[in-house]
Design an enzyme around this catalytic site. Sequence first.
Site, PDB file in Angstrom:
ATOM      1  N   ASP A  68     -31.330  15.344   6.418  1.00 17.85           N
ATOM      2  CA  ASP A  68     -32.675  15.328   7.019  1.00 17.85           C
ATOM      3  C   ASP A  68     -32.821  14.138   7.969  1.00 17.85           C
ATOM      4  O   ASP A  68     -32.021  13.196   7.944  1.00 17.85           O
ATOM      5  CB  ASP A  68     -33.747  15.245   5.925  1.00 17.85           C
ATOM      6  N   GLU A  72     -33.907  12.455   2.263  1.00 20.55           N
ATOM      7  CA  GLU A  72     -33.641  11.020   2.039  1.00 20.55           C
ATOM      8  C   GLU A  72     -34.754  10.180   2.649  1.00 20.55           C
ATOM      9  O   GLU A  72     -35.156   9.156   2.112  1.00 20.55           O
ATOM     10  CB  GLU A  72     -32.293  10.635   2.664  1.00 20.55           C
TER      11      GLU A  72
HETATM   12 ZN   LIG Z   1     -30.445   7.363   6.936  1.00 20.48          ZN
END
Ligand SMILES: [Zn+2]
Length: 377
Positions: free
Chosen positions: A78, A139
């Site tokens: 992501d 993340e």
């Molecule tokens: Zn990163």
Amino acid sequence: MINSQRISAEFARQAAIASPSFKEAAIAKYLKKRFADFGATIEEDNAAHEIGSQSNNMVIRIPGTKPGEPFLLSGHMDTVGPAEGVEPVLEDGVFRSAGNTILGADDKSGLAEIIEALEVLREQKIDHVPLEIVITVCEEVGLLGAKHLDFSLITARQGVALDTTGIDHVIHKAPAANRFKVEIIGQEAHAGVVPENGISAIQIAARAIAQMQLGRVDEETTANIGVIKGGQATNIIPRMVVLEGEVRSHNPEKLQKQTQKMIALLEEEVSKARVTVDGVQIKATMSIELRDDYPAMHVDLQANILQLISSAAEAIDFPIVIKAAGGGSDANIFNKNGVETVIIGTGMNKVHSVEEEVRVADMVQIARLLVEIISRA
Ligand SMILES: [Zn+2]
């Protein structure tokens, strides 16, 4: 050895696929197909369902060509926003976005480096142990993917995450963090007509914050109140204030102590604030949501993984510095779950901005280092 055109093309393909957190379906599909090409088996956990994302975390297994403990490589699929319509532009050996979006070198430069390393291992028939490549989702929104990763899928006990800026350092240490949100409730009253009937939530917050030690508290600890919201109009004594803050520390005891200090100051000022209206005593109140955001990571300087990286770097005459980071990443979660993981810079720079960039030559260098690390693992 490293094919700079190939890694450049790989990065450009990935960067052109928008993948903001929670919307990783397209990049996940691409990555599955790409890794399948290396004879990998790909397993997924159930994170998508748990965190409300389009995709699960992926565990990609590349069979070893020699026996040995599996080695972990990791990155996240992501990106932060703005990411819709991202268009990578290569100019003078540097990738940037066309201007209105991030580039997504965080963390696609890392993923491209892993893929290029696999290409080289295959092409040059370099022997390696089994590889476990973990690519997480979400993340960038509080390490959500890693926090929901099914660690029973992971057998590797050491590895590297490719997910930090620059190219000349390895992160072995990162702080733990607590985050909190405090809501202070006072008493509303007309500020001009009956101010003695009011309790200003803003004033309570101000008194408490004024006594807090914020910023760099000591060499291991930082603290911040980052958001304050409250009040409605100049003629109303504000009933409510919401504060959001955080504490980070490399030392878990200091983390708790600093957090408790800040909360205690708020509680104390709240407890002092009261007013009597028509014979009835009204007290200010507060509620708090406290969350331990992520645990600290601390890989010992003598750890095998650091020695492995140092000797790999030395072998290709590429100086790297081992240092501490100021923030958490997936590696904090991996370490907590028993996978000794350090973080390598991927060459990405100016991340989380529309000026984000990465040099092809830096990705080439890191892919080279990666091949050397893997071949020695
Ligand atoms: Zn990163």
